[in-house]
Design a protein around this motif. Structure first.
Motif, mmCIF file in Angstrom:
data_model
loop_
_atom_site.group_PDB
_atom_site.id
_atom_site.type_symbol
_atom_site.label_atom_id
_atom_site.label_comp_id
_atom_site.label_asym_id
_atom_site.label_seq_id
_atom_site.Cartn_x
_atom_site.Cartn_y
_atom_site.Cartn_z
ATOM 1 N N SER A 1 39.264 37.099 42.703
ATOM 2 C CA SER A 1 38.889 36.754 41.490
ATOM 3 C C SER A 1 37.595 36.851 41.646
ATOM 4 N N LEU A 2 36.984 36.009 42.254
ATOM 5 C CA LEU A 2 35.506 35.907 41.825
ATOM 6 C C LEU A 2 34.652 36.911 42.469
ATOM 7 N N ARG B 1 34.526 39.223 38.837
ATOM 8 C CA ARG B 1 33.768 38.246 37.843
ATOM 9 C C ARG B 1 32.846 38.817 38.627
ATOM 10 N N TYR B 2 31.639 39.504 39.670
ATOM 11 C CA TYR B 2 30.267 39.077 39.594
ATOM 12 C C TYR B 2 30.295 40.519 40.618
ATOM 13 N N LEU C 1 39.676 33.531 35.469
ATOM 14 C CA LEU C 1 39.316 34.394 35.898
ATOM 15 C C LEU C 1 39.607 35.895 35.211
ATOM 16 N N LYS D 1 35.720 43.300 34.023
ATOM 17 C CA LYS D 1 34.019 43.745 33.771
ATOM 18 C C LYS D 1 33.335 42.296 33.863
ATOM 19 N N PRO D 2 31.861 42.882 35.517
ATOM 20 C CA PRO D 2 31.452 41.873 36.079
ATOM 21 C C PRO D 2 30.842 41.012 34.772
ATOM 22 N N ARG D 3 30.006 39.639 35.314
ATOM 23 C CA ARG D 3 28.953 39.146 34.752
ATOM 24 C C ARG D 3 27.587 38.694 34.775
ATOM 25 N N LEU D 4 27.156 38.081 34.622
ATOM 26 C CA LEU D 4 25.560 38.376 35.420
ATOM 27 C C LEU D 4 26.209 37.129 37.087
ATOM 28 N N ALA D 5 24.879 36.751 37.442
ATOM 29 C CA ALA D 5 25.374 36.276 38.207
ATOM 30 C C ALA D 5 24.864 34.635 37.993
ATOM 31 N N HIS E 1 40.318 37.611 33.206
ATOM 32 C CA HIS E 1 40.083 37.979 31.995
ATOM 33 C C HIS E 1 39.676 39.141 31.846
#
Lengths: 284, 284
Positions: free
Chosen positions: A19-20, A23-24, A43, A208-212, A45
């Motif tokens: 999951s992480l 996400r990133y 996470l 969708k990945p997000r900003l760190a 989503h």
């Protein structure tokens, strides 16, 4: 943040590992598996725009609303409402008002979240108390935040049930027409929509990945020092995501700046102030 | 809403029976037990203002932020940030700015949620693209909603870990001073705080009842017909709740109308427009 007590109060789900990373992207060291089923669900989503024809299980709407009402609300004022639109013709008309998004028309349940000060107006009429405070931007903001907290709880509940969701900010493209379609009273504003349905398994959505976190999370004071490197990395992470989705490649930083390049890039929402005033809000 | 598919995708928690009754008082027929652990956790929300001295488990902050970043964000603009305040002296100063609320001073972790358009300003500088759209109320609203969705996911995550939370709207009482304390750049606004900590078991918090769904949930169009009876019932439900908490009894409708009776009832937030302009927001 310096104790060794275990994080898992709820039982962890069966599929925790990635999951992480999803996400990133590659940008963040892993914290390990999500500590419980709630966080694992949050996470996971993803925005779902393709829905199957399956109807929603009985009771779904009521559980979503009970979850929404369980969110915090400023001073317990409960300055929000929700309109559940299931009539296909009404969804089709609302789709036209929301930039012709097909999923607004095609989802089985369209929830329209209302930043709603009108109930306080009616409480004032009932009790003979003035409600002039409603005419201030502060109260519009209270209603907007109340509605958003509620909607996010409903989203979390929907996703825990295996349903997919998509927020519709384009519901603000024509606020007066949306208000008319929904029969809203004065001091009530459709702040966004939320499509809900069973995801179409033949067209799966991706996380969708997000900003760190280094670009978002600040300790004690806001510091921009970490942001440039994080944005450079993220531009690359998003290009990789876009390639994997067969989407056009573009830097996030350029795409995002373009999105706010001027009033003409706001999809008609540059006239939000006049629309809100027409709907009764003072915004003082 | 007419199929018989099961609602429970995640495993249900051990203590399911009373969540709806607590949330609505006697006013709503039960739907039965919550269908899964996520919804059970959401329905169990209560505002916690009394925290134990226990520190938070390692990794808590990072999981809360990962959960927050997993919420939807308009056009993936990610127009929010969060400042984690753990320094007791800074929390004490922020408490003074937030109506001297003791839990702002006493919680182990104070998260300040930032409606943040400054990152888009920097993306514009990086790419040479104008960001004049940031000067519109629409973009302030996008940032406010982004921050609220993120914060609510963090709240859900915190509660799933057995932690307690309390939103702090009073962080808007002195926006410029809060911005100065946190070193915020232009176009960034501390929209609310969130206290996080281990609940003090000797001072347990209760689930607060809400209005019946008939006053909040509308089908197809907004209708006020059901509201008067629901409000009469709710005034009584809240009086019962207040009695159970040894609080002064007052009708919700009167208390809520009083809360917005005029600019003087807004705790200084009647000057929000001028404060936001001073912080760089155009609100056009």
């Amino acid at each position: 943040m310096n104790a060794n007590a275990p994080l898992n109060v709820l039982a962890a789900d069966a599929n925790p590992a990635t999951s992480l990373e999803q996400r990133y992207g590659a940008a963040m060291p892993s914290l390990g598996a999500a500590p419980n089923a709630v966080i694992e669900s949050l996470l996971g989503h993803r925005t779902v725009r393709a829905f199957s024809d399956s109807p929603l299980p009985e009771g779904t709407l009521e559980w979503l609303v009970a979850s929404a009402q369980s969110a915090a609300t400023s001073s317990n004022l409960q300055c929000w409402s929700v309109v559940a639109v299931q009539d296909p013709q009404r969804r089709a008309r609302l789709s036209v008002l929301a930039n012709n998004q097909a999923h607004v028309r095609d989802c089985p349940l369209l929830l329209i979240w209302i930043a709603d000060l009108s109930r306080l107006d009616r409480a004032g009429e009932k009790t003979g108390i003035a409600t002039a405070g409603n005419q201030y931007l502060e109260m519009f903001l209270v209603a907007a935040v109340d509605a958003a907290l509620a909607a996010q709880n409903a989203t979390a509940a929907a996703e825990s049930l295996g349903l997919g969701t998509c927020y519709i900010g384009a519901m603000r493209n024509h606020p007066e027409k949306v208000a008319q379609e929904l029969g809203l009273p004065s001091d009530a504003f459709a702040i966004f929509g939320l499509c809900v349905g069973v995801p179409d398994e033949t067209r799966p959505a991706s996380v969708k990945p997000r900003l760190a976190q280094s670009a978002i999370l600040h300790h004690e004071q806001y510091r921009v020092e970490n942001e440039p490197a994080a944005v450079v990395d993220y531009d690359q992470v998003m290009r990789g995501f876009q390639r994997s989705q067969n989407m056009k490649e573009v830097d996030w930083s350029a795409q995002s700046a373009e999105r706010v390049s001027g009033p003409g890039s706001l999809s008609g929402r540059d006239r939000l102030v006049s629309a809100l005033r027409a709907l009764g809000f003072g915004l003082e």
